[in-house]
Design a protein around this motif. Structure first.
Motif, short mmCIF file in Angstrom:
data_model
loop_
_atom_site.label_atom_id
_atom_site.label_comp_id
_atom_site.label_asym_id
_atom_site.label_seq_id
_atom_site.Cartn_x
_atom_site.Cartn_y
_atom_site.Cartn_z
N LEU A 279 0.67 -1.13 -0.14
CA LEU A 279 -0.03 -0.05 0.16
C LEU A 279 0.80 1.29 0.15
O LEU A 279 1.94 1.19 0.51
CB LEU A 279 -0.76 0.11 1.20
N ALA A 280 0.38 2.16 -0.76
CA ALA A 280 1.06 3.58 -0.83
C ALA A 280 0.57 4.38 0.65
O ALA A 280 -0.38 4.11 1.24
CB ALA A 280 0.61 4.27 -1.88
N PRO A 281 1.52 5.42 0.99
CA PRO A 281 1.03 6.16 2.09
C PRO A 281 -0.57 6.38 1.90
O PRO A 281 -0.89 6.99 0.94
CB PRO A 281 1.93 7.29 2.31
N PRO A 282 -1.29 6.51 2.94
CA PRO A 282 -2.76 6.82 3.00
C PRO A 282 -2.90 8.30 2.72
O PRO A 282 -2.15 9.02 3.02
CB PRO A 282 -3.39 6.31 4.33
N VAL A 283 -4.16 8.59 1.96
CA VAL A 283 -4.50 9.76 1.57
C VAL A 283 -5.38 10.43 2.88
O VAL A 283 -6.50 9.58 2.91
CB VAL A 283 -5.29 9.90 0.25
N GLU A 284 -5.18 11.43 3.43
CA GLU A 284 -5.98 11.91 4.61
C GLU A 284 -7.07 12.66 3.69
O GLU A 284 -6.90 13.61 2.80
CB GLU A 284 -5.13 12.89 5.45
N LEU A 285 -8.41 12.32 4.29
CA LEU A 285 -9.75 13.07 3.85
C LEU A 285 -9.78 14.00 4.57
O LEU A 285 -9.76 13.95 6.02
CB LEU A 285 -10.61 11.90 3.62
N ALA A 286 -10.83 14.86 4.19
CA ALA A 286 -11.28 16.05 4.92
C ALA A 286 -12.09 15.67 5.99
O ALA A 286 -12.18 16.39 7.38
CB ALA A 286 -12.27 17.01 4.07
N ASP A 287 -12.73 14.45 6.07
CA ASP A 287 -13.74 13.88 7.14
C ASP A 287 -12.80 12.92 8.13
O ASP A 287 -13.58 12.44 9.17
CB ASP A 287 -14.93 13.17 6.54
N GLY A 288 -11.57 12.98 8.08
CA GLY A 288 -10.75 12.43 9.04
C GLY A 288 -10.56 10.88 8.44
O GLY A 288 -9.57 10.29 9.29
#
Length: 270
Positions: free
Chosen positions: A151-160
């Motif tokens: 897995l690539a580094p996770p993408v942080e979303l606006a909702d947490g």
């Protein structure tokens, strides 16, 4: 030529029987020529894929005369994704064969609950969780998955929340090892992310307990360990389980003929 009244009555009765039989014959022939309509096949893709992953299967099902719908799976949450698929099922008149790949397995397991028109479930390299289980836990229960390290580094979303992708450079070996490199490269770029929460979300229903199921997966799957898939198929009392030697996680891409054939078996089953 003269006939007695009794003789005349007998002749008229015979004509009446023959006429009735002649009128009935076209109806019988018509009934024999009108087979039951084929079920609609609804395909639900999984994480790190999209609806185009079904193209080879769709082509073969179309050739057999099936109506096919490749549902859009948002990959946001099991409950939400299942609700969308369930709404689609409600709009379809007639029987349905519901097919899920990977994370699409938990989605179809919930979406089919309460939908009387779903006659069969087909799990294609997919999770078939029990109530309370989730995809991440099932995958880690048996050895053989290397997804975490790909897995690539996770993408942080606006909702947490967090979106998960497979690193493009690792996609071919991890996800689609038996697919030509050029094709796997395109799949890596077009992959759809899944939320971390969705993979850890507990299932709230298990339609495979009441709806007949079929399973197909590859012996070289590096996302969901083959041992996990064998366990789930046995637990669901799979009508037929097909294990394709050397096939990767995207068995529907690399072996569309075998997957389509199993779907048709489910469609034809009583």
């Amino acid at each position: 030529m003269k006939f007695s009244s009794k003789r005349l009555a007998a002749i008229l009765a015979g004509w009446l029987v023959l006429g009735t039989f002649a009128l009935a014959m076209p109806l019988v022939a018509s009934a024999q020529k009108s087979p039951a309509p084929k079920p609609t096949v609804v395909l639900v893709h999984g994480a790190f894929a999209d609806s185009s992953s079904w193209n080879g299967v769709i082509r073969r099902l179309h050739d057999k005369g099936y109506t096919v719908i490749a549902a859009a799976d948002e990959l946001r949450s099991v409950k939400g994704d299942a609700a969308s698929v369930s709404a689609l099922l409600k709009s379809i008149h007639g029987p349905v064969v519901l097919v899920g790949h990977s994370y699409g397995g938990p989605v179809i397991s919930e979406a089919a609950t309460g939908r009387d028109n779903v006659k069969a479930l087909v799990y294609v390299a997919a999770f078939a969780p029990e109530v309370g289980e989730n995809a991440a836990e099932l995958s880690g229960r048996f050895p053989g998955s290397s997804l975490g390290s790909a897995l690539a580094p996770p993408v942080e979303l606006a909702d947490g929340g967090k979106d998960l992708y497979i690193e493009q450079g690792k996609f071919h070996a991890q996800f689609a090892a038996d697919v030509p490199a050029a094709q796997a490269s395109l799949m890596a770029v077009g992959q759809r992310p899944v939320t971390d929460a969705a993979l850890h979300e507990a299932s709230t229903s298990a339609a495979w307990k009441t709806i007949p199921s079929w399973f197909v997966y590859g012996s070289a799957d590096l996302n969901i360990p083959p041992a996990a898939q064998a366990f789930m198929a046995k637990r669901a009392h799979s009508r037929k389980t097909v294990v394709i030697k050397g096939a990767s996680h995207v068995v529907m891409v690399s072996h569309p003929a075998e997957v389509a054939a199993l779907i048709e078996q489910a469609a034809l089953a009583n």
